[in-house]
Write an enzyme that holds these catalytic residues in place. Structure first.
Site, mmCIF file in Angstrom:
data_model
loop_
_atom_site.group_PDB
_atom_site.id
_atom_site.type_symbol
_atom_site.label_atom_id
_atom_site.label_comp_id
_atom_site.label_asym_id
_atom_site.label_seq_id
_atom_site.Cartn_x
_atom_site.Cartn_y
_atom_site.Cartn_z
ATOM 1 N N LYS A 146 -59.198 33.735 -52.178
ATOM 2 C CA LYS A 146 -58.482 32.600 -52.775
ATOM 3 C C LYS A 146 -59.145 32.190 -54.089
ATOM 4 C CE LYS A 146 -56.817 31.121 -48.365
ATOM 5 N NZ LYS A 146 -57.243 30.434 -47.145
ATOM 6 N N GLY A 162 -60.337 38.377 -46.671
ATOM 7 C CA GLY A 162 -59.849 37.076 -46.211
ATOM 8 C C GLY A 162 -59.952 36.012 -47.289
ATOM 9 N N SER A 163 -60.168 34.790 -46.841
ATOM 10 C CA SER A 163 -59.993 33.629 -47.723
ATOM 11 C C SER A 163 -60.878 33.620 -48.960
ATOM 12 C CB SER A 163 -60.263 32.355 -46.939
ATOM 13 O OG SER A 163 -59.488 32.343 -45.777
ATOM 14 N N THR A 164 -61.954 34.386 -48.963
ATOM 15 C CA THR A 164 -62.786 34.390 -50.166
ATOM 16 C C THR A 164 -61.968 34.831 -51.377
ATOM 17 O OG1 THR A 164 -63.526 36.568 -49.476
ATOM 18 C CG2 THR A 164 -65.002 34.748 -49.039
#
Lengths: 169, 582
Positions: free
Chosen positions: B297, B293-295
């Site tokens: 980014k 997920g967003s990690t």
């Protein structure tokens, strides 16, 4: 003359024989002792080995955590309880100002981890004298730490110091 | 001297003198007699010489033994054992020498059924001595026609005495060893297990099976720290319980050496107990492949910044959701405006990350993910390691989804390594579970510009200061990180309710030293989180608690100033690191 010589030789041979016999016995006894000591060392080493395992088992952090919380009322060290030596004098001044008789003369050093004493300070139960005592003692400790542990003044001011103050659960 | 003595006495005759002494007239026989005497003397001399030689040898040997053989007698005395009696298998210790696995002496009971006189009688006696054995089983074993059968392993001294007391013919004891893990489940997944014959079958016990048995007197020192391991496990247990999650993972890594200081996978198991394959034995930290997920980014930003397609001030259009083939990319915290790189991180904008990745290009994205080790199998010392699930073929849509952490599954330890690289100045070092002396640390491989690492530190700090990760902050320690909330893939699609909430962090951000990763598997929101089960609400507080507890243990004092990029922690940190082993 010749008889004398024979007797002399017999005596000599006999005494050498007996001497050898005794020596051999002594050596045997010593060897026995050595073997016994070696066996004892092995048994002890085995014991140490087992005890090391037990020591590790008893030092399981989860267990220590549980016991320290139950019997000593301790909680994990919080960041606020940690500072550097350089910050201590200012902290102590502030503490001294807040407390009454902070200038007591003869003061016993509190042992570093007597949580009871410190806990009382935190609760505000402690009498003025004992708090002043604590401040002075901490000052002493600071100078002692700086003198002993740090190679230089700058280094001393950066030494992490654990100020264990009170944990009220 | 003796010769002199002999000459003086008259009755004692020189060999042959008696013959010579008889006064015989000189005659023909005189010559032969003389010759015979001479021959006799010569022979005597030769024999005497041989004896003398033998005695000289003996004397020489005696002198040698008594006077010069101190070496040998010394060896005898030195037979006293100096070192510990090694067991058959070396100990495993943590980085501070605390025993994590050891072998203890024990006794096994076996029988030779061919010698047993009356199996029924013997079985009855055995069962009375060891009530936990089953009579039928023992009888069956004792009635077999084998010559060796184990009745029971690991007898206590008391049980051994009970068997001995009954004097059962055909039963004997065997000295054995039992592998013991004093800390129980604390390190279960890392250390692994051995079978009944003390062969490693999992974890480090398997990898280092040869090393442990060849040098049983040298213990194996791991990079893990029991105290940190306990802190992570304790806090993770709390979070997993609080959010009624399926499980969780926590990893602490030293960003400068690649050493893993703690690695926890929940649920776990007690390696001392019976081993049955179950979910508990699954090591989520190294074997579990997750879409993070967003990690991810952070890695998108790394590729964009280091690759040169973006600068910190670059802005991206996140006004509307983006449709890409049949995907619709939307934001969880929609801002509906143009966002800078910082803002994309702070608000965790999927749209922004996707645009950033598209601008950087598929090739750059892949290259940087590979540089950070996220596309390669996990190079760790235990056999249970996962190989990332990489989209194949890698299309542009994959670049888009990977930019916010979907479509590429890696293990939590992969994340720890990558985050370490991001914050330590851009040097990639493979993770390790074996302790390395500071001077032995791998030099690593520079994969990012130091400048990029500095930017990333700033971005991570901003996420915690003003973004989705505020709950991870610990005053004085400058925690920086990134939240991640991934929907777990289920049968081709994504499950809305099954989340994987994570927080990747490092601290202190002015001079990063430790990376902390916490991942919670399928947490459920509760009242205290207003029903949210996202990374910022579940994993971030756990990271905060771990940092708050581990920093004092490691002797890192908090610094109460505003965060700057100037390292203020460095002096302290270095002193602690170089000081005695904590």
């Amino acid at each position: 003359m010749i008889r004398m010589m024979i007797v002399l030789w017999i005596v000599l041979a006999a005494s050498v024989g007996v001497g050898l016999f005794l020596l051999k016995h002594e050596v045997q006894a010593l060897e026995e002792q050595l073997a016994q000591t070696n066996r004892a060392i092995r048994v002890t080493q085995k014991g140490i080995h087992v005890l090391k395992a037990e020591w590790s088992f008893l030092n399981d952090p989860a267990r220590l955590h549980r016991l320290a919380a139950r019997h000593l009322g301790m909680t994990p060290l919080r960041p606020e309880q940690l500072t550097v030596a350089a910050a201590l004098p200012a902290m102590l001044d502030g503490l001294a100002r807040r407390l009454p008789s902070a200038t007591a003369g003869r003061v016993p050093l509190p042992t570093p981890a007597t949580t009871r004493n410190e806990r009382e300070v935190a609760r505000g139960n402690a009498g003025g004298r004992s708090s002043g005592t604590l401040v002075l003692a901490m000052r002493r400790a600071v100078s002692a730490v700086s003198a002993v542990k740090a190679p230089s003044v700058e280094a001393a001011s950066n030494l992490p110091v654990r100020v264990i103050m009170t944990t009220k659960r | 001297m003796s010769i002199v003595l002999f000459r003086r006495c008259e009755r004692f005759l020189y060999p042959g003198a008696d013959v010579l002494a008889t006064r015989l007239p000189w005659g023909r026989h005189n010559d032969t007699r003389q010759r015979a005497l001479d021959m006799g003397r010569t022979r005597l001399l030769v024999v005497g010489g041989v004896f003398l030689l033998v005695f000289v040898v003996i004397v020489g040997r005696l002198v040698e033994i008594t006077a010069f053989a101190s070496e040998e007698s010394g060896r005898e005395a030195r037979r006293a054992p100096k070192t510990m009696v090694p067991m058959g298998r070396a100990d495993i210790t943590d980085r501070n020498g605390i025993v994590l696995a050891t072998s203890l002496p024990t006794v096994n009971l076996y029988a030779d059924p061919r010698v047993v006189l009356d199996p029924e009688e013997a079985a009855r006696k055995t069962v009375t001595a060891l009530p936990d054995l089953n009579f039928g089983d023992v009888l069956e074993k004792l009635s077999s026609d084998k010559s060796f059968v184990y009745l029971k392993r690991y007898l206590t001294p008391n049980q051994q005495y009970e068997i001995n007391r009954r004097g059962i013919v055909g039963l004997s004891f065997e000295q054995g060893e039992r592998r013991v893990y004093p800390h129980g489940p604390l390190m279960a997944h890392v250390i692994g297990a051995v079978d009944t014959d003390n062969h490693g079958i999992a974890g480090l016990e398997k990898t280092f099976n040869d090393r442990l048995t060849v040098h049983p007197d040298r213990s194996l020192s791991l990079s893990l720290d029991v105290r940190l391991q306990h802190i992570v496990r304790d806090e993770l247990l709390r979070s997993v319980g609080e959010f009624r999650a399926m499980g969780g993972t926590g990893v602490i890594a030293d960003v400068h050496t690649g050493e893993l200081l703690a690695m926890v996978s929940l649920p776990d198991f007690d390696p001392n107990g019976s081993q049955n394959a179950s979910d508990a034995q699954f090591n989520r930290a190294t074997l579990g492949l997750y879409e993070m997920g967003s990690t991810f980014k952070l890695f998108t930003a790394t590729a964009a910044l280091d690759g040169g397609s973006a600068r910190l001030e670059s802005r991206y259009d996140a006004t509307n959701m983006v449709k890409f083939s049949h995907f619709t990319i939307r934001d969880y915290h929609p801002q509906n405006r143009w966002l800078s790189v910082s803002e994309i991180m702070i608000h965790s904008s999927n749209i922004g990350a996707a645009r950033m990745a598209l601008e950087a290009g598929t090739k750059t994205m892949r290259e940087y993910l590979d540089r950070l080790g996220l596309l390669r199998p996990l190079p760790l010392e235990i056999p249970e390691t996962g190989t990332p699930i990489v989209p194949n073929p890698w299309r542009e849509i994959n670049t888009v989804t990977v930019s916010y952490g979907h479509g590429l599954a890696v293990t939590p330890v992969h994340m720890a390594t990558a985050i370490s690289t991001l914050v330590n100045g851009g040097i990639h070092r493979p993770a390790t579970l074996i302790r390395r002396a500071p001077e032995m640390a791998e030099s690593g491989e520079r994969v990012l510009k130091p400048e990029t690492s500095r930017h990333l530190r700033r971005l991570m700090r901003q996420v915690v200061e003003e973004g989705t990760g505020t709950k991870a902050d610990v005053p004085g320690y400058f925690v920086g990180g990134k939240t991640g909330t991934a929907e777990k893939s289920r049968g081709g699609g994504y499950a809305r309710k099954a989340l994987l909430s994570s927080f990747v962090a490092a601290f202190p951000m002015d001079d990063p030293r430790y990376a902390v990763i916490v991942i919670i598997d399928e947490p459920e929101g509760n009242k205290s989180t207003f029903g949210y089960a996202t990374g910022g609400w579940t994993a971030a507080p756990a990271v905060g608690r771990v940092v708050a507890r581990m920093a004092p243990v490691l002797g890192i004092a908090p610094v109460h100033t505003d965060w700057t990029e100037q390292p203020v922690h460095s002096a302290i940190v270095r002193m602690v690191a170089s000081g005695a082993k904590e």
